[in-house]
Design a protein around this motif. Sequence first.
Motif, PDB file in Angstrom:
ATOM      1  N   LYS B 138      54.384  36.430  44.557  1.00  0.00           N
ATOM      2  CA  LYS B 138      53.938  36.813  43.214  1.00  0.00           C
ATOM      3  C   LYS B 138      53.677  38.307  43.203  1.00  0.00           C
ATOM      4  CE  LYS B 138      53.787  33.094  40.742  1.00  0.00           C
ATOM      5  NZ  LYS B 138      54.805  32.497  41.603  1.00  0.00           N
ATOM      6  N   LYS B 139      54.084  38.901  42.131  1.00  0.00           N
ATOM      7  CA  LYS B 139      53.907  40.337  41.995  1.00  0.00           C
ATOM      8  C   LYS B 139      52.443  40.718  42.120  1.00  0.00           C
ATOM      9  CE  LYS B 139      55.019  44.468  41.084  1.00  0.00           C
ATOM     10  NZ  LYS B 139      54.136  44.832  42.182  1.00  0.00           N
ATOM     11  N   GLY B 140      52.149  41.675  42.948  1.00  0.00           N
ATOM     12  CA  GLY B 140      50.761  42.055  43.167  1.00  0.00           C
ATOM     13  C   GLY B 140      50.231  43.083  42.194  1.00  0.00           C
ATOM     14  N   ASN B 141      51.131  43.892  41.567  1.00  0.00           N
ATOM     15  CA  ASN B 141      50.657  45.022  40.769  1.00  0.00           C
ATOM     16  C   ASN B 141      49.843  44.605  39.552  1.00  0.00           C
ATOM     17  OD1 ASN B 141      51.933  46.500  42.578  1.00  0.00           O
ATOM     18  ND2 ASN B 141      53.376  47.509  41.188  1.00  0.00           N
ATOM     19  N   GLU B 142      50.267  43.466  38.941  1.00  0.00           N
ATOM     20  CA  GLU B 142      49.532  43.050  37.737  1.00  0.00           C
ATOM     21  C   GLU B 142      48.485  42.029  38.140  1.00  0.00           C
ATOM     22  OE1 GLU B 142      52.996  41.499  35.410  1.00  0.00           O
ATOM     23  OE2 GLU B 142      53.694  41.568  37.442  1.00  0.00           O
ATOM     24  N   LYS B 143      47.994  42.140  39.357  1.00  0.00           N
ATOM     25  CA  LYS B 143      47.045  41.166  39.892  1.00  0.00           C
ATOM     26  C   LYS B 143      45.883  40.983  38.925  1.00  0.00           C
ATOM     27  CE  LYS B 143      45.659  39.769  44.409  1.00  0.00           C
ATOM     28  NZ  LYS B 143      46.436  39.839  45.590  1.00  0.00           N
ATOM     29  N   LYS B 144      45.644  39.721  38.573  1.00  0.00           N
ATOM     30  CA  LYS B 144      44.473  39.444  37.745  1.00  0.00           C
ATOM     31  C   LYS B 144      43.269  39.520  38.658  1.00  0.00           C
ATOM     32  CE  LYS B 144      47.195  35.748  35.634  1.00  0.00           C
ATOM     33  NZ  LYS B 144      48.135  35.558  36.749  1.00  0.00           N
ATOM     34  N   ASN B 145      42.295  40.291  38.246  1.00  0.00           N
ATOM     35  CA  ASN B 145      41.117  40.371  39.096  1.00  0.00           C
ATOM     36  C   ASN B 145      40.058  39.378  38.675  1.00  0.00           C
ATOM     37  OD1 ASN B 145      41.873  42.153  41.044  1.00  0.00           O
ATOM     38  ND2 ASN B 145      41.666  43.869  39.634  1.00  0.00           N
ATOM     39  N   ASP B 146      40.489  38.368  37.888  1.00  0.00           N
ATOM     40  CA  ASP B 146      39.519  37.394  37.439  1.00  0.00           C
ATOM     41  C   ASP B 146      39.069  36.520  38.601  1.00  0.00           C
ATOM     42  OD1 ASP B 146      39.441  38.097  34.811  1.00  0.00           O
ATOM     43  OD2 ASP B 146      41.263  36.977  34.345  1.00  0.00           O
ATOM     44  N   SER B 147      37.784  36.242  38.622  1.00  0.00           N
ATOM     45  CA  SER B 147      37.315  35.340  39.667  1.00  0.00           C
ATOM     46  C   SER B 147      36.824  34.047  39.039  1.00  0.00           C
ATOM     47  CB  SER B 147      36.204  35.993  40.476  1.00  0.00           C
ATOM     48  OG  SER B 147      35.114  36.251  39.647  1.00  0.00           O
ATOM     49  N   ILE B 148      37.035  32.974  39.755  1.00  0.00           N
ATOM     50  CA  ILE B 148      36.666  31.649  39.276  1.00  0.00           C
ATOM     51  C   ILE B 148      35.685  31.042  40.248  1.00  0.00           C
ATOM     52  CG2 ILE B 148      37.583  29.409  38.574  1.00  0.00           C
ATOM     53  CD1 ILE B 148      40.372  30.700  38.884  1.00  0.00           C
ATOM     54  N   LEU B 149      34.727  30.291  39.692  1.00  0.00           N
ATOM     55  CA  LEU B 149      33.857  29.498  40.562  1.00  0.00           C
ATOM     56  C   LEU B 149      34.149  28.042  40.258  1.00  0.00           C
ATOM     57  CD1 LEU B 149      31.402  28.882  42.389  1.00  0.00           C
ATOM     58  CD2 LEU B 149      29.952  29.205  40.392  1.00  0.00           C
ATOM     59  N   ILE B 150      34.492  27.282  41.286  1.00  0.00           N
ATOM     60  CA  ILE B 150      34.709  25.856  41.059  1.00  0.00           C
ATOM     61  C   ILE B 150      33.677  25.038  41.817  1.00  0.00           C
ATOM     62  CG2 ILE B 150      36.667  26.009  42.673  1.00  0.00           C
ATOM     63  CD1 ILE B 150      37.392  23.315  40.772  1.00  0.00           C
ATOM     64  N   VAL B 151      33.020  24.119  41.091  1.00  0.00           N
ATOM     65  CA  VAL B 151      31.962  23.314  41.683  1.00  0.00           C
ATOM     66  C   VAL B 151      32.359  21.842  41.613  1.00  0.00           C
ATOM     67  CG1 VAL B 151      29.488  22.870  41.703  1.00  0.00           C
ATOM     68  CG2 VAL B 151      30.357  24.968  40.704  1.00  0.00           C
ATOM     69  N   ASP B 152      32.477  21.218  42.760  1.00  0.00           N
ATOM     70  CA  ASP B 152      32.849  19.809  42.806  1.00  0.00           C
ATOM     71  C   ASP B 152      32.470  19.272  44.176  1.00  0.00           C
ATOM     72  OD1 ASP B 152      34.282  17.301  42.831  1.00  0.00           O
ATOM     73  OD2 ASP B 152      35.476  18.102  41.175  1.00  0.00           O
ATOM     74  N   SER B 153      32.029  18.020  44.222  1.00  0.00           N
ATOM     75  CA  SER B 153      31.649  17.470  45.526  1.00  0.00           C
ATOM     76  C   SER B 153      32.873  17.006  46.298  1.00  0.00           C
ATOM     77  CB  SER B 153      30.683  16.295  45.335  1.00  0.00           C
ATOM     78  OG  SER B 153      31.299  15.294  44.570  1.00  0.00           O
ATOM     79  N   ASP B 154      34.012  16.947  45.600  1.00  0.00           N
ATOM     80  CA  ASP B 154      35.227  16.456  46.236  1.00  0.00           C
ATOM     81  C   ASP B 154      35.985  17.608  46.898  1.00  0.00           C
ATOM     82  OD1 ASP B 154      37.632  15.361  46.936  1.00  0.00           O
ATOM     83  OD2 ASP B 154      37.853  14.178  45.105  1.00  0.00           O
ATOM     84  N   GLN B 155      35.988  17.576  48.212  1.00  0.00           N
ATOM     85  CA  GLN B 155      36.603  18.651  48.984  1.00  0.00           C
ATOM     86  C   GLN B 155      38.078  18.841  48.623  1.00  0.00           C
ATOM     87  OE1 GLN B 155      33.997  19.793  50.817  1.00  0.00           O
ATOM     88  NE2 GLN B 155      35.187  21.663  51.055  1.00  0.00           N
ATOM     89  N   LYS B 156      38.747  17.741  48.319  1.00  0.00           N
ATOM     90  CA  LYS B 156      40.181  17.820  48.025  1.00  0.00           C
ATOM     91  C   LYS B 156      40.439  18.619  46.759  1.00  0.00           C
ATOM     92  CE  LYS B 156      41.954  13.756  50.385  1.00  0.00           C
ATOM     93  NZ  LYS B 156      40.755  12.945  50.667  1.00  0.00           N
ATOM     94  N   VAL B 157      39.607  18.380  45.754  1.00  0.00           N
ATOM     95  CA  VAL B 157      39.756  19.122  44.502  1.00  0.00           C
ATOM     96  C   VAL B 157      39.566  20.608  44.754  1.00  0.00           C
ATOM     97  CG1 VAL B 157      38.732  19.516  42.226  1.00  0.00           C
ATOM     98  CG2 VAL B 157      39.060  17.193  43.056  1.00  0.00           C
ATOM     99  N   LEU B 158      38.528  20.940  45.534  1.00  0.00           N
ATOM    100  CA  LEU B 158      38.262  22.345  45.849  1.00  0.00           C
ATOM    101  C   LEU B 158      39.465  22.982  46.529  1.00  0.00           C
ATOM    102  CD1 LEU B 158      34.565  22.330  47.136  1.00  0.00           C
ATOM    103  CD2 LEU B 158      35.418  22.757  44.838  1.00  0.00           C
ATOM    104  N   GLU B 159      40.008  22.294  47.514  1.00  0.00           N
ATOM    105  CA  GLU B 159      41.136  22.854  48.261  1.00  0.00           C
ATOM    106  C   GLU B 159      42.339  23.080  47.344  1.00  0.00           C
ATOM    107  OE1 GLU B 159      41.976  20.349  51.665  1.00  0.00           O
ATOM    108  OE2 GLU B 159      39.907  20.623  52.344  1.00  0.00           O
ATOM    109  N   LEU B 160      42.626  22.073  46.531  1.00  0.00           N
ATOM    110  CA  LEU B 160      43.780  22.135  45.644  1.00  0.00           C
ATOM    111  C   LEU B 160      43.659  23.319  44.690  1.00  0.00           C
ATOM    112  CD1 LEU B 160      46.237  20.297  45.126  1.00  0.00           C
ATOM    113  CD2 LEU B 160      44.972  19.296  43.256  1.00  0.00           C
ATOM    114  N   VAL B 161      42.524  23.366  43.997  1.00  0.00           N
ATOM    115  CA  VAL B 161      42.324  24.429  43.006  1.00  0.00           C
ATOM    116  C   VAL B 161      42.310  25.800  43.689  1.00  0.00           C
ATOM    117  CG1 VAL B 161      40.667  25.368  41.364  1.00  0.00           C
ATOM    118  CG2 VAL B 161      41.144  22.929  41.381  1.00  0.00           C
ATOM    119  N   THR B 162      41.631  25.883  44.834  1.00  0.00           N
ATOM    120  CA  THR B 162      41.540  27.162  45.535  1.00  0.00           C
ATOM    121  C   THR B 162      42.924  27.663  45.929  1.00  0.00           C
ATOM    122  OG1 THR B 162      39.431  26.468  46.428  1.00  0.00           O
ATOM    123  CG2 THR B 162      40.452  28.379  47.448  1.00  0.00           C
ATOM    124  N   SER B 163      43.711  26.795  46.561  1.00  0.00           N
ATOM    125  CA  SER B 163      44.998  27.279  47.043  1.00  0.00           C
ATOM    126  C   SER B 163      45.896  27.667  45.872  1.00  0.00           C
ATOM    127  CB  SER B 163      45.668  26.235  47.937  1.00  0.00           C
ATOM    128  OG  SER B 163      46.060  25.137  47.168  1.00  0.00           O
TER     129      SER B 163
END
Lengths: 472, 268
Positions: B138-163
């Motif tokens: 993915k092109k790095g120059n237009e990198k979105k600097n937005d940060s997201i916080l995801i809260v879930d007790s399900d580790q799988k959801v966290l991994e999926l969304v994070t990656s």
Amino acid sequence: MREILLGYGIFAMYYVLTINTIYFGIILFSFKEISKILKSTTFSKYKSLSGSNNVPPISILVPAFNEELTIIENVRSLLALHYPKHEVIVVNDGSSDDTVGVMIKEFELQYYKPTSMKDVIKTAKVRGLYYNPDYPNLYVVDKENGGKADSLNAGINLSSYPLISSIDADSLLEEDALIRIARMYMEKPEEYVAIGGNVRIANGCKIENGVVKNVKLPKKLLPMWQLVEYMKAFLGGRIGWSSVNGLIIVSGAFGVFRKDYVVEVGGYRGGYPGEDMNIIIKLHRHMLENNLPYKVAFCPDAVCWTQAPDTFKILGSQRKRWGRGNLKNMIEEGRFMFMRPKYKIMGWLTIPYNIIFETLSPYFRITGLLALIGYALMDMSGWKILLTFSLINILYGTLLGLGSMLLEEIAFQRYPRIRDFFKMLIYTVLMFFGYRQLGILWRFLGHIDFFRKKTSWGTMVRTSFNEDKKSA
Amino acid sequence: MEQHVGSRIIQTFHHFLQYYQESNLACGMIIARADLDAKQLERVKAHMERMEPEVGVQFSHDQEEGLVGILLDNRTIGYSHFYSLYVKEFLEDNGFLTGPILVGSFPESSPYAEQMLFDMITEIIESGGEKGEIRVFKKGNEKKNDSILIVDSDQKVLELVTSYFTHKGYTVHTATDGKEGVAQYELHHPNLVITEINLSALGGYQFIHHIKHLESIKAAPIMVLTNKQLEEDVKRTFEYGVSDYVTKPFSLMEIEQRMVKLLQPVHS
């Protein structure tokens, strides 16, 4: 005299063998059942069920007596259960500590007069309700002291859902425990009157914010013994008993009931321990007497973690209480069902098994052992009989323990390490050297308490949920 | 030209890339972490020409860095990805593969062909990754600097969304319960919060309420991602001021589209 002693001793040996053989049969039933359980759980979508509109709502009743140290964490974890619609009703049983106070402070609860309480079952006087609309599914009932059963009844009076779940304030439910039981209930909602969950020992596990993060075996001797004992009773025993609909107990620590039937049999009977067994026997009686189709079931994958006593004193008082409760239940309810065809499996198997092999076991075992020892003292060649008998007993018992451990490994694998398996096996053998005998003795002492009309609950000291913290 | 990583590949492809850039023709690029010499590279070439004879292809490698570069004439990212599967299989079977494979295409992934090749090489060297994993550049120059916080007790959801979102150029923070969620929120001030309602330690509603009422930080939009499908829960979360409600099982695409909508006012 010698012949009499020997004869009686041999009779006692066969008695023990019979217990083991019946148990062996029950374990076979458990094995038969486990594949069914595995299939039904593997192909269920608990995640989407836990948000579905079609799951029946449940009222969770939490009797609390002097629980100020742990109640907040436990209520938080109950509120966070993955379940579409449930309410948590904490019933303060006239605690002498600040159980209500800490709840009010933490959840910013308001006082309300108990006018909305129905008076379905008589209970001790209710002082008031506490509620905060920000936590719409949390209620705290404050009442005069009346015992655990009385608190459960007060909870029933307030509850608004058709299913109730009784939970010990010192137990932690896994987040999908409730939805797993509900799934089972939804298969035949008209038949399931009670479903019990699987109680596991939390000692040694890492617990954070009311969630078991890291499952490990206990480090201490007593909890470890209780772990193998629970495993045998729950996996080896209850799965099998429930498959023939002869389950006599749903643990007070965690069970789900149909409220209408609980109310019909007069709610929980107070005044003494053993209310968890008592309500189940009453439900069996009620359903059989009225010829209603019903099931009392055990759901081994719905897990509740509990803190096992780790000192002899507390464990002893717990076991004496159980002995007392068991005896009282057999005298009050069991004898009416003993060997009566009307009561089917309960009458022919469960109740007789309980009376002859559970309630009366201390007498046979203690006297039988004394007879054999007496015989061995009189006739020096008798020790061989003693030894052979003990060996058979230990081997048989170990085989049964091994059976339940296999069930655990087939279905749940909570203790996946090979090391753990051998540790459990070693403790299964060690149980025969001290622990079993103590259990028998405690049960006997419990009976003595019963006849001396002792009705108190005994000591139960709360310890923090983390072993690590204590040893640190 | 100064010496830098993978420079051999850059030198080899330099003229080609200039040509593509000027004539604005498409080309696919594949960079793989592999350990091979010139002879072995010939084998890869021969094999790939057997497998896909139609495509015009250039190979290059940098033995010191352990990199292989492949250039595909007039090909889209979709085809390049497909082609990389064959490459991966062959490299793996012969034990050449030592790390991930990165796939891109000009001008789809970036309007600057040479810079893109350079960025790809830098990324594959710096970011590491699983052996045999195929990533799309993915092109790095237009990198979105937005940060997201995801809260879930399900580790799988966290991994999926994070990656998924890290890959899309977002910074992703995670928390497994409400308490941790509040701590993470105060620490990182994310632009968007995605949360489950079923949370331990601090319930979902309280968590939402808490971050909506923090004095010090301007409240970020909140998206609820939950198993709960009950009407009353949906209603209640909106009363608490969340911006969106998505039920599981969810599609990452959908989450992304909704997220972009929620984040727009931040950029305007």
